[in-house]
Design a protein around this motif. Structure first.
Motif, PDB file in Angstrom:
ATOM      1  N   LYS A   1       4.848  -2.190   2.772  1.00 11.97           N
ATOM      2  CA  LYS A   1       4.242  -2.754   1.567  1.00 11.97           C
ATOM      3  C   LYS A   1       4.698  -1.939   0.377  1.00 11.97           C
ATOM      4  O   LYS A   1       4.527  -0.724   0.339  1.00 11.97           O
ATOM      5  N   GLU A   2       5.271  -2.628  -0.592  1.00 17.20           N
ATOM      6  CA  GLU A   2       5.697  -1.992  -1.840  1.00 17.20           C
ATOM      7  C   GLU A   2       5.005  -2.717  -2.984  1.00 17.20           C
ATOM      8  O   GLU A   2       5.449  -3.785  -3.410  1.00 17.20           O
ATOM      9  N   GLY A   3       3.920  -2.160  -3.457  1.00 22.33           N
ATOM     10  CA  GLY A   3       3.137  -2.832  -4.493  1.00 22.33           C
ATOM     11  C   GLY A   3       2.453  -4.045  -3.896  1.00 22.33           C
ATOM     12  O   GLY A   3       1.699  -3.951  -2.943  1.00 22.33           O
ATOM     13  N   SER A   4       2.762  -5.231  -4.443  1.00 19.32           N
ATOM     14  CA  SER A   4       2.174  -6.467  -3.919  1.00 19.32           C
ATOM     15  C   SER A   4       3.115  -7.166  -2.941  1.00 19.32           C
ATOM     16  O   SER A   4       2.738  -8.144  -2.316  1.00 19.32           O
ATOM     17  N   LYS A   5       4.347  -6.667  -2.817  1.00 20.56           N
ATOM     18  CA  LYS A   5       5.332  -7.291  -1.923  1.00 20.56           C
ATOM     19  C   LYS A   5       5.326  -6.618  -0.552  1.00 20.56           C
ATOM     20  O   LYS A   5       5.021  -5.439  -0.431  1.00 20.56           O
ATOM     21  N   THR A   6       5.715  -7.378   0.453  1.00 23.95           N
ATOM     22  CA  THR A   6       5.907  -6.810   1.788  1.00 23.95           C
ATOM     23  C   THR A   6       7.286  -7.218   2.282  1.00 23.95           C
ATOM     24  O   THR A   6       7.761  -8.312   1.987  1.00 23.95           O
ATOM     25  N   ARG A   7       7.906  -6.320   3.019  1.00 22.58           N
ATOM     26  CA  ARG A   7       9.211  -6.619   3.599  1.00 22.58           C
ATOM     27  C   ARG A   7       9.284  -6.002   4.985  1.00 22.58           C
ATOM     28  O   ARG A   7       8.535  -5.090   5.315  1.00 22.58           O
ATOM     29  N   THR A   8      10.193  -6.540   5.789  1.00 22.47           N
ATOM     30  CA  THR A   8      10.365  -6.055   7.150  1.00 22.47           C
ATOM     31  C   THR A   8      11.568  -5.131   7.199  1.00 22.47           C
ATOM     32  O   THR A   8      12.640  -5.466   6.701  1.00 22.47           O
ATOM     33  N   GLN A   9      11.368  -3.978   7.811  1.00 21.75           N
ATOM     34  CA  GLN A   9      12.446  -3.011   7.976  1.00 21.75           C
ATOM     35  C   GLN A   9      12.563  -2.696   9.456  1.00 21.75           C
ATOM     36  O   GLN A   9      11.589  -2.805  10.196  1.00 21.75           O
ATOM     37  N   PHE A  10      13.764  -2.334   9.898  1.00 21.24           N
ATOM     38  CA  PHE A  10      13.911  -1.993  11.309  1.00 21.24           C
ATOM     39  C   PHE A  10      14.429  -0.578  11.459  1.00 21.24           C
ATOM     40  O   PHE A  10      15.022  -0.013  10.550  1.00 21.24           O
ATOM     41  N   PHE A  11      14.156  -0.006  12.614  1.00 19.35           N
ATOM     42  CA  PHE A  11      14.569   1.357  12.956  1.00 19.35           C
ATOM     43  C   PHE A  11      15.121   1.285  14.371  1.00 19.35           C
ATOM     44  O   PHE A  11      14.386   0.988  15.305  1.00 19.35           O
ATOM     45  N   ARG A  12      16.418   1.511  14.535  1.00 17.29           N
ATOM     46  CA  ARG A  12      17.064   1.426  15.844  1.00 17.29           C
ATOM     47  C   ARG A  12      17.469   2.820  16.292  1.00 17.29           C
ATOM     48  O   ARG A  12      18.115   3.549  15.544  1.00 17.29           O
ATOM     49  N   GLY A  13      17.069   3.184  17.511  1.00 17.47           N
ATOM     50  CA  GLY A  13      17.415   4.492  18.026  1.00 17.47           C
ATOM     51  C   GLY A  13      17.037   4.639  19.489  1.00 17.47           C
ATOM     52  O   GLY A  13      16.611   3.683  20.142  1.00 17.47           O
TER      53      GLY A  13
ATOM     54  N   SER B   1      -5.348   3.574  22.977  1.00 13.05           N
ATOM     55  CA  SER B   1      -5.083   3.248  21.588  1.00 13.05           C
ATOM     56  C   SER B   1      -4.372   4.372  20.846  1.00 13.05           C
ATOM     57  O   SER B   1      -3.836   4.166  19.764  1.00 13.05           O
ATOM     58  N   SER B   2      -4.360   5.579  21.426  1.00 13.74           N
ATOM     59  CA  SER B   2      -3.717   6.707  20.759  1.00 13.74           C
ATOM     60  C   SER B   2      -2.289   6.937  21.258  1.00 13.74           C
ATOM     61  O   SER B   2      -1.714   7.986  20.985  1.00 13.74           O
ATOM     62  N   GLU B   3      -1.716   5.985  21.973  1.00 15.84           N
ATOM     63  CA  GLU B   3      -0.365   6.154  22.509  1.00 15.84           C
ATOM     64  C   GLU B   3       0.669   6.054  21.393  1.00 15.84           C
ATOM     65  O   GLU B   3       0.558   5.220  20.491  1.00 15.84           O
ATOM     66  N   THR B   4       1.668   6.937  21.447  1.00 15.07           N
ATOM     67  CA  THR B   4       2.748   6.933  20.467  1.00 15.07           C
ATOM     68  C   THR B   4       4.085   7.035  21.190  1.00 15.07           C
ATOM     69  O   THR B   4       4.144   7.411  22.357  1.00 15.07           O
ATOM     70  N   PHE B   5       5.154   6.682  20.468  1.00 11.67           N
ATOM     71  CA  PHE B   5       6.497   6.887  20.989  1.00 11.67           C
ATOM     72  C   PHE B   5       7.382   7.395  19.868  1.00 11.67           C
ATOM     73  O   PHE B   5       7.170   7.076  18.697  1.00 11.67           O
ATOM     74  N   THR B   6       8.360   8.229  20.229  1.00 10.97           N
ATOM     75  CA  THR B   6       9.261   8.853  19.265  1.00 10.97           C
ATOM     76  C   THR B   6      10.645   8.277  19.444  1.00 10.97           C
ATOM     77  O   THR B   6      11.145   8.199  20.568  1.00 10.97           O
ATOM     78  N   ILE B   7      11.271   7.901  18.342  1.00  8.40           N
ATOM     79  CA  ILE B   7      12.624   7.356  18.359  1.00  8.40           C
ATOM     80  C   ILE B   7      13.518   8.254  17.520  1.00  8.40           C
ATOM     81  O   ILE B   7      13.112   8.735  16.464  1.00  8.40           O
ATOM     82  N   ARG B   8      14.732   8.478  18.001  1.00  8.43           N
ATOM     83  CA  ARG B   8      15.708   9.310  17.292  1.00  8.43           C
ATOM     84  C   ARG B   8      16.974   8.501  17.045  1.00  8.43           C
ATOM     85  O   ARG B   8      17.463   7.819  17.934  1.00  8.43           O
TER      86      ARG B   8
END
Length: 116
Positions: A34-46, A56-63
């Motif tokens: 979210k940037e101000g009132s706009k929303t956009r989709t971004q991706f992270f590949r790794g 509910s507290s599960e996390t994963f790390t991507i490099r």
């Protein structure tokens, strides 16, 4: 007390249907910004370095490598901004947490692909 916490997590936290992935897999995470009132989709590949926690507290790390600099990002599994996860490659590694991957460069940083 722990049983009560687990009950509340199971009842009230919405679970997302995520694909089954583990350390060594190359995945693409699509998340909303979210940037101000706009929303956009971004991706992270790794490459997935670890999965940590339960419920509910599960996390994963991507490099990933951005130029010659390593960039790591930690995502909670129940992040509301998380839209979807795509598995690009299944990696064959012997460990659940591949921290040694941080020190590898060049050809040594390749992970063999597991055929399923």
């Amino acid at each position: 007390m722990e049983a009560l916490v687990k009950f509340v997590q199971d009842e009230f936290v919405t679970r997302k249907d995520l694909p089954d992935f583990s350390a060594g897999d190359t995945i693409t995470v699509y998340y909303e910004i979210k940037e101000g009132s706009k929303t956009r989709t971004q991706f992270f590949r790794g490459v997935v370095i670890q999965r940590r926690g339960t419920g509910s507290s599960e996390t994963f790390t991507i490099r990933k490598m951005s130029g010659s600099i390593g960039v790591e990002r930690i995502f909670p599994v129940n992040l509301p901004a998380l839209q979807k996860i795509e598995i690009n490659k299944r990696g064959k590694v012997r460990r659940a947490r591949i921290y040694y991957f941080r020190g590898l460069t060049g050809k040594k940083a390749r992970i063999k692909e597991e055929r399923r």
